[in-house]
Design a protein around this motif. Structure first.
Motif, PDB file in Angstrom:
ATOM      1  N   ASN A 104       0.825  -1.052  -0.106  1.00 41.61           N
ATOM      2  CA  ASN A 104      -0.112  -0.053   0.120  1.00 41.61           C
ATOM      3  C   ASN A 104       0.706   1.148   0.105  1.00 41.61           C
ATOM      4  OD1 ASN A 104      -1.890   2.141   0.385  1.00 41.61           O
ATOM      5  ND2 ASN A 104      -2.888   1.228   2.097  1.00 41.61           N
ATOM      6  N   ALA A 105       0.958   2.022  -1.149  1.00 43.80           N
ATOM      7  CA  ALA A 105       1.962   3.279  -1.286  1.00 43.80           C
ATOM      8  C   ALA A 105       1.449   4.334  -0.251  1.00 43.80           C
ATOM      9  CB  ALA A 105       1.630   3.408  -2.747  1.00 43.80           C
ATOM     10  N   GLN A 106       0.324   4.391   0.253  1.00 35.08           N
ATOM     11  CA  GLN A 106      -0.023   5.351   1.206  1.00 35.08           C
ATOM     12  C   GLN A 106       0.471   5.116   2.604  1.00 35.08           C
ATOM     13  OE1 GLN A 106      -4.428   5.347   1.125  1.00 35.08           O
ATOM     14  NE2 GLN A 106      -4.576   6.446  -1.019  1.00 35.08           N
ATOM     15  N   ASN A 107       1.230   4.004   2.848  1.00 35.33           N
ATOM     16  CA  ASN A 107       1.589   3.691   4.118  1.00 35.33           C
ATOM     17  C   ASN A 107       3.214   3.445   4.061  1.00 35.33           C
ATOM     18  OD1 ASN A 107      -0.662   3.690   6.160  1.00 35.33           O
ATOM     19  ND2 ASN A 107      -1.446   2.418   4.572  1.00 35.33           N
ATOM     20  N   GLU A 108       3.961   4.016   2.996  1.00 39.14           N
ATOM     21  CA  GLU A 108       5.363   4.046   2.906  1.00 39.14           C
ATOM     22  C   GLU A 108       6.012   4.833   4.014  1.00 39.14           C
ATOM     23  OE1 GLU A 108       6.602   5.685  -0.976  1.00 39.14           O
ATOM     24  OE2 GLU A 108       5.454   4.025  -1.846  1.00 39.14           O
ATOM     25  N   LYS A 109       7.084   4.174   4.612  1.00 41.07           N
ATOM     26  CA  LYS A 109       8.149   4.678   5.613  1.00 41.07           C
ATOM     27  C   LYS A 109       9.535   4.505   5.284  1.00 41.07           C
ATOM     28  CE  LYS A 109       4.874   3.458   9.299  1.00 41.07           C
ATOM     29  NZ  LYS A 109       4.389   2.564  10.697  1.00 41.07           N
TER      30      LYS A 109
ATOM     31  N   ALA B 241       7.950   5.428  19.567  1.00 41.80           N
ATOM     32  CA  ALA B 241       7.492   6.757  19.302  1.00 41.80           C
ATOM     33  C   ALA B 241       6.981   6.885  17.747  1.00 41.80           C
ATOM     34  CB  ALA B 241       8.111   7.992  19.577  1.00 41.80           C
ATOM     35  N   ASP B 242       6.287   8.259  17.194  1.00 44.93           N
ATOM     36  CA  ASP B 242       6.081   8.410  15.906  1.00 44.93           C
ATOM     37  C   ASP B 242       7.114   7.935  14.918  1.00 44.93           C
ATOM     38  OD1 ASP B 242       3.485   8.877  16.737  1.00 44.93           O
ATOM     39  OD2 ASP B 242       3.832  10.974  16.372  1.00 44.93           O
ATOM     40  N   ARG B 243       8.474   8.234  15.602  1.00 47.60           N
ATOM     41  CA  ARG B 243       9.468   8.225  14.322  1.00 47.60           C
ATOM     42  C   ARG B 243      10.750   7.128  14.781  1.00 47.60           C
ATOM     43  NH1 ARG B 243       9.759  11.888  10.521  1.00 47.60           N
ATOM     44  NH2 ARG B 243       8.067  13.812  10.510  1.00 47.60           N
TER      45      ARG B 243
ATOM     46  N   LEU C  43      12.479   7.161  11.601  1.00 42.11           N
ATOM     47  CA  LEU C  43      11.555   7.468  10.274  1.00 42.11           C
ATOM     48  C   LEU C  43      11.976   8.974  10.036  1.00 42.11           C
ATOM     49  CD1 LEU C  43       8.557   5.197  11.217  1.00 42.11           C
ATOM     50  CD2 LEU C  43      10.849   4.509   9.861  1.00 42.11           C
ATOM     51  N   ILE C  44      12.508   9.185   8.901  1.00 46.79           N
ATOM     52  CA  ILE C  44      12.621  10.584   8.384  1.00 46.79           C
ATOM     53  C   ILE C  44      11.141  11.081   7.699  1.00 46.79           C
ATOM     54  CG2 ILE C  44      13.601  11.941   6.438  1.00 46.79           C
ATOM     55  CD1 ILE C  44      16.076  10.237   6.983  1.00 46.79           C
TER      56      ILE C  44
END
Length: 211
Positions: A23-28, A171-173, A209-210
């Motif tokens: 799913n390209a909408q959830n790339e990290k 955390a988020d990142r 995660l950038i």
């Protein structure tokens, strides 16, 4: 060599297939790094008795693509410093310790399965490319050979194996991972043969995660 290349091709196909259907909408994407505790394992008494692990580091790039609920695919490209420490008995009164350093570029293809909340099980194949290696005397009772270095060669430039571990999103990142890699292919990073030697690496990593 042919078997290793076939395994490398299989890993590439798995990577391409998985990325295509993510799913390209959830790339990290991000960077990661951490600590290695590595050694070699095998059937030789030399490996079982006279070697201990080496502590080193790894650093590279991280990516993750969501499949469905709780399942994602996480390919990486990692520079990894590995090896082991070997104890040699020169005589009854003298021993030497030699650190054997192996440098690889590893390409893990990790599948992540959510267990609970932010905790995930990680499993997947890995191909490693040998860059270089050297052996350095770090202990000598006489001091005569201390600091001596020898360039190492490998019977094979490729190392194929599997990863198993867990990860937790702090955390988020930030993502924390604990992983064990075990080589499936015979690997010899020195000039004399040791039967069925495998790379064995425990890793503790942090990914940032950038985006």
């Amino acid at each position: 060599m042919g078997k290793i290349l076939k395994k490398a091709l299989l890993l590439t196909l798995i990577w391409a297939f998985a990325t295509q259907y993510c799913n390209a909408q959830n790339e990290k994407f991000g960077i990661m790094g951490g600590i290695n505790y590595s050694r070699i394992s095998g059937e030789s008494p030399l490996i079982d008795v006279a070697t201990t692990g080496r502590i080193a580091y790894n650093i590279g790039v991280y990516s993750e693509f969501a499949f469905y609920n709780g399942i994602s695919f996480s390919p990486r490209i990692i520079f990894s410093s590995q090896g082991y420490v070997q104890e040699l008995f020169q005589s009854e009164n003298e021993t030497m310790e030699i650190v054997n350093k192996f440098n690889f570029v590893n390409v893990p293809a990790i599948f992540k399965f959510r267990i609970y909340d932010e905790l995930n099980l990680q499993i997947g194949p890995q191909v490693g490319l040998w860059l270089n290696g050297n052996a350095e005397v770090i202990k000598s009772d006489s001091g005569e050979f201390l600091g001596d270095k020898t360039k190492l060669t490998a019977d094979s430039k490729f190392d194929f194996g599997g990863n198993l571990g867990i990860s937790y999103k702090l955390a988020d990142r930030f993502i924390m991972e604990v992983t064990y890699f075990h080589g499936f292919s015979d690997f010899v990073g020195f000039d004399f043969p040791v039967s069925k030697s495998k790379n064995s690496v425990f890793q503790f990593n942090i990914a940032y995660l950038i985006f």
